[in-house]
Design a protein around this motif. Structure first.
Motif, PDB file in Angstrom:
ATOM      1  N   GLY A 270       0.806  -1.212   0.000  1.00 30.11           N
ATOM      2  CA  GLY A 270       0.000   0.000   0.000  1.00 30.11           C
ATOM      3  C   GLY A 270       0.837   1.259   0.000  1.00 30.11           C
ATOM      4  N   ILE A 271       2.039   1.183  -0.617  1.00 29.12           N
ATOM      5  CA  ILE A 271       2.913   2.343  -0.716  1.00 29.12           C
ATOM      6  C   ILE A 271       3.268   2.561  -2.184  1.00 29.12           C
ATOM      7  CG2 ILE A 271       3.875   1.977   1.587  1.00 29.12           C
ATOM      8  CD1 ILE A 271       6.367   0.806   0.288  1.00 29.12           C
ATOM      9  N   THR A 272       3.878   3.690  -2.484  1.00 27.90           N
ATOM     10  CA  THR A 272       4.284   3.958  -3.863  1.00 27.90           C
ATOM     11  C   THR A 272       5.581   3.217  -4.174  1.00 27.90           C
ATOM     12  OG1 THR A 272       5.612   5.896  -3.290  1.00 27.90           O
ATOM     13  CG2 THR A 272       3.263   6.257  -3.724  1.00 27.90           C
ATOM     14  N   LYS A 273       5.827   3.033  -5.457  1.00 32.24           N
ATOM     15  CA  LYS A 273       7.071   2.385  -5.864  1.00 32.24           C
ATOM     16  C   LYS A 273       8.260   3.258  -5.483  1.00 32.24           C
ATOM     17  CE  LYS A 273       9.118   0.030  -9.846  1.00 32.24           C
ATOM     18  NZ  LYS A 273       8.958  -0.291 -11.285  1.00 32.24           N
ATOM     19  N   ALA A 274       8.080   4.577  -5.526  1.00 31.92           N
ATOM     20  CA  ALA A 274       9.155   5.489  -5.128  1.00 31.92           C
ATOM     21  C   ALA A 274       9.497   5.307  -3.659  1.00 31.92           C
ATOM     22  CB  ALA A 274       8.735   6.933  -5.399  1.00 31.92           C
ATOM     23  N   ALA A 275       8.479   5.093  -2.825  1.00 29.23           N
ATOM     24  CA  ALA A 275       8.718   4.875  -1.399  1.00 29.23           C
ATOM     25  C   ALA A 275       9.483   3.575  -1.173  1.00 29.23           C
ATOM     26  CB  ALA A 275       7.393   4.851  -0.648  1.00 29.23           C
ATOM     27  N   LEU A 276       9.163   2.568  -1.983  1.00 28.92           N
ATOM     28  CA  LEU A 276       9.880   1.297  -1.883  1.00 28.92           C
ATOM     29  C   LEU A 276      11.337   1.475  -2.304  1.00 28.92           C
ATOM     30  CD1 LEU A 276       9.915  -1.747  -1.438  1.00 28.92           C
ATOM     31  CD2 LEU A 276       9.028  -2.045  -3.749  1.00 28.92           C
ATOM     32  N   TYR A 277      11.545   2.246  -3.390  1.00 28.34           N
ATOM     33  CA  TYR A 277      12.906   2.492  -3.869  1.00 28.34           C
ATOM     34  C   TYR A 277      13.771   3.184  -2.823  1.00 28.34           C
ATOM     35  CZ  TYR A 277      12.543   1.152  -8.800  1.00 28.34           C
ATOM     36  OH  TYR A 277      12.445   0.435  -9.968  1.00 28.34           O
ATOM     37  N   TYR A 278      13.162   3.934  -1.940  1.00 33.49           N
ATOM     38  CA  TYR A 278      13.928   4.617  -0.886  1.00 33.49           C
ATOM     39  C   TYR A 278      14.673   3.607  -0.018  1.00 33.49           C
ATOM     40  CZ  TYR A 278      14.927   7.394   3.290  1.00 33.49           C
ATOM     41  OH  TYR A 278      15.552   7.999   4.346  1.00 33.49           O
ATOM     42  N   HIS A 279      14.085   2.437   0.156  1.00 34.29           N
ATOM     43  CA  HIS A 279      14.677   1.400   1.012  1.00 34.29           C
ATOM     44  C   HIS A 279      15.444   0.344   0.218  1.00 34.29           C
ATOM     45  CE1 HIS A 279      12.611   2.857   4.611  1.00 34.29           C
ATOM     46  NE2 HIS A 279      11.545   3.030   3.857  1.00 34.29           N
ATOM     47  N   PHE A 280      14.912  -0.044  -0.932  1.00 37.36           N
ATOM     48  CA  PHE A 280      15.536  -1.086  -1.744  1.00 37.36           C
ATOM     49  C   PHE A 280      15.439  -0.716  -3.218  1.00 37.36           C
ATOM     50  CE2 PHE A 280      13.938  -3.378   2.040  1.00 37.36           C
ATOM     51  CZ  PHE A 280      15.122  -3.932   2.499  1.00 37.36           C
ATOM     52  N   LYS A 281      16.570  -0.787  -3.912  1.00 37.22           N
ATOM     53  CA  LYS A 281      16.599  -0.435  -5.331  1.00 37.22           C
ATOM     54  C   LYS A 281      16.190  -1.583  -6.241  1.00 37.22           C
ATOM     55  CE  LYS A 281      18.159   3.633  -4.283  1.00 37.22           C
ATOM     56  NZ  LYS A 281      17.222   4.786  -4.307  1.00 37.22           N
ATOM     57  N   SER A 282      16.220  -2.806  -5.707  1.00 39.64           N
ATOM     58  CA  SER A 282      15.923  -3.972  -6.535  1.00 39.64           C
ATOM     59  C   SER A 282      15.506  -5.145  -5.665  1.00 39.64           C
ATOM     60  CB  SER A 282      17.150  -4.367  -7.364  1.00 39.64           C
ATOM     61  OG  SER A 282      18.190  -4.805  -6.505  1.00 39.64           O
ATOM     62  N   LYS A 283      14.989  -6.193  -6.303  1.00 40.19           N
ATOM     63  CA  LYS A 283      14.663  -7.419  -5.568  1.00 40.19           C
ATOM     64  C   LYS A 283      15.933  -8.039  -4.997  1.00 40.19           C
ATOM     65  CE  LYS A 283      12.640  -9.496  -9.011  1.00 40.19           C
ATOM     66  NZ  LYS A 283      11.936 -10.554  -9.780  1.00 40.19           N
ATOM     67  N   GLU A 284      17.028  -7.916  -5.739  1.00 41.47           N
ATOM     68  CA  GLU A 284      18.300  -8.458  -5.268  1.00 41.47           C
ATOM     69  C   GLU A 284      18.718  -7.807  -3.954  1.00 41.47           C
ATOM     70  OE1 GLU A 284      17.663  -7.461  -8.283  1.00 41.47           O
ATOM     71  OE2 GLU A 284      18.011  -9.182  -9.608  1.00 41.47           O
ATOM     72  N   ASP A 285      18.480  -6.497  -3.841  1.00 45.58           N
ATOM     73  CA  ASP A 285      18.808  -5.790  -2.606  1.00 45.58           C
ATOM     74  C   ASP A 285      18.007  -6.340  -1.430  1.00 45.58           C
ATOM     75  OD1 ASP A 285      20.656  -4.173  -3.788  1.00 45.58           O
ATOM     76  OD2 ASP A 285      19.360  -2.401  -3.924  1.00 45.58           O
ATOM     77  N   ILE A 286      16.756  -6.692  -1.681  1.00 43.46           N
ATOM     78  CA  ILE A 286      15.910  -7.243  -0.624  1.00 43.46           C
ATOM     79  C   ILE A 286      16.475  -8.574  -0.143  1.00 43.46           C
ATOM     80  CG2 ILE A 286      13.617  -8.123  -0.048  1.00 43.46           C
ATOM     81  CD1 ILE A 286      12.457  -6.133  -2.060  1.00 43.46           C
ATOM     82  N   VAL A 287      16.843  -9.434  -1.098  1.00 46.19           N
ATOM     83  CA  VAL A 287      17.393 -10.746  -0.746  1.00 46.19           C
ATOM     84  C   VAL A 287      18.706 -10.591   0.020  1.00 46.19           C
ATOM     85  CG1 VAL A 287      18.362 -12.880  -1.673  1.00 46.19           C
ATOM     86  CG2 VAL A 287      16.273 -11.917  -2.665  1.00 46.19           C
ATOM     87  N   LEU A 288      19.586  -9.726  -0.473  1.00 40.10           N
ATOM     88  CA  LEU A 288      20.872  -9.520   0.201  1.00 40.10           C
ATOM     89  C   LEU A 288      20.678  -9.008   1.614  1.00 40.10           C
ATOM     90  CD1 LEU A 288      22.923  -7.968  -2.738  1.00 40.10           C
ATOM     91  CD2 LEU A 288      23.236 -10.234  -1.725  1.00 40.10           C
ATOM     92  N   SER A 289      19.665  -8.175   1.819  1.00 35.43           N
ATOM     93  CA  SER A 289      19.427  -7.623   3.151  1.00 35.43           C
ATOM     94  C   SER A 289      19.007  -8.708   4.138  1.00 35.43           C
ATOM     95  CB  SER A 289      18.368  -6.526   3.105  1.00 35.43           C
ATOM     96  OG  SER A 289      17.061  -7.067   2.975  1.00 35.43           O
ATOM     97  N   LEU A 290      18.336  -9.750   3.648  1.00 34.26           N
ATOM     98  CA  LEU A 290      17.969 -10.866   4.511  1.00 34.26           C
ATOM     99  C   LEU A 290      19.204 -11.489   5.145  1.00 34.26           C
ATOM    100  CD1 LEU A 290      15.331 -12.780   2.352  1.00 34.26           C
ATOM    101  CD2 LEU A 290      14.882 -11.609   4.499  1.00 34.26           C
ATOM    102  N   PHE A 291      20.190 -11.765   4.319  1.00 36.67           N
ATOM    103  CA  PHE A 291      21.402 -12.425   4.800  1.00 36.67           C
ATOM    104  C   PHE A 291      22.282 -11.456   5.591  1.00 36.67           C
ATOM    105  CE2 PHE A 291      19.849 -15.076   1.444  1.00 36.67           C
ATOM    106  CZ  PHE A 291      20.108 -16.361   1.888  1.00 36.67           C
ATOM    107  N   THR A 292      22.314 -10.199   5.174  1.00 38.52           N
ATOM    108  CA  THR A 292      23.097  -9.208   5.910  1.00 38.52           C
ATOM    109  C   THR A 292      22.567  -9.058   7.324  1.00 38.52           C
ATOM    110  OG1 THR A 292      23.628  -7.988   3.885  1.00 38.52           O
ATOM    111  CG2 THR A 292      23.834  -6.800   5.967  1.00 38.52           C
TER     112      THR A 292
END
Length: 207
Positions: free
Chosen positions: A42-64
């Motif tokens: 329920g947020i904008t894509k721009a708001a999501l980009y503020y935290h993660f630039k890509s799906k890969e970034d999301i996955v990497l953050s899990l392990f980090t």
């Protein structure tokens, strides 16, 4: 749960990871877009980009996040005074860290081998940290057998989740079994001395 309700009491980055994992599980990693993740939140894509630039970034953050939690555990362990219950206390904290941070990362890894192979998010970091942690648990005088048992105790926490695949079992049950298995692998205080005494007693010519 509504997006507003979901966000209460949880930080945005954690929420994004949770929702992304839900979608990756439901429809696959490749078929999920950042736009769909943003819409589910329920947020904008721009708001999501503020935290993660890509799906890969999301996955990497899990392990980090998981590795950072293990790092914090190592530092905590180093500050503890030696004692007969230290190894068990460390195991208990390891289980807590795994339940909170490790499960999502390991679940994603087991279901998305290709993505993990391409991103290589861990690069052996967890094994190195487990080895360091086992040194703290065993102390400078630990035998090779004790070191192996301690490393096995730490690794068994991850293995409990892998072994649960295909079973109808809750995370709480996995945690209970993982804790029990790890406790059983931790050497009992004085066990090495008792084993040496038993060997001497059985040796030829012993009184």
């Amino acid at each position: 749960m509504t997006a507003a309700g979901r966000r209460r009491g949880i930080d945005t980055r954690t929420e994004i990871r949770e929702v992304a994992l839900e979608l990756f599980t439901e429809q696959g990693y490749d078929a999920t877009s950042l736009r769909e993740i943003a819409e589910r939140l329920g947020i904008t894509k721009a708001a999501l980009y503020y935290h993660f630039k890509s799906k890969e970034d999301i996955v990497l953050s899990l392990f980090t996040t998981y590795l950072e939690a293990v790092d914090a555990l190592v530092e905590w362990a180093k500050e503890q005074p030696p004692g007969p219950d230290l190894a068990t206390r460390i195991v208990d904290r390891m289980v807590d860290v795994f339940i909170a941070e490790g499960m999502p990362a390991i679940r994603f890894a087991t279901a998305n081998h290709r993505v993990i192979h391409e991103l290589r998010p861990d690069k052996g970091g967890a094994l190195e940290k487990f080895a360091e942690l086992s040194e703290v648990m065993g102390g400078p005088d630990a035998t090779v057998e004790e070191k192996l048992r301690l490393r096995s105790a730490l690794l068994s926490v991850n293995l409990a989740l892998l072994a649960s695949r295909g079973l109808e079992v809750s995370d709480a049950e996995i945690a209970r079994v993982a804790r029990d298995i790890a406790h059983r692998l931790v050497p009992s205080p004085g066990a090495a001395d008792e084993a040496d005494e038993a060997d001497e007693a059985e040796a030829p010519g012993a009184a």
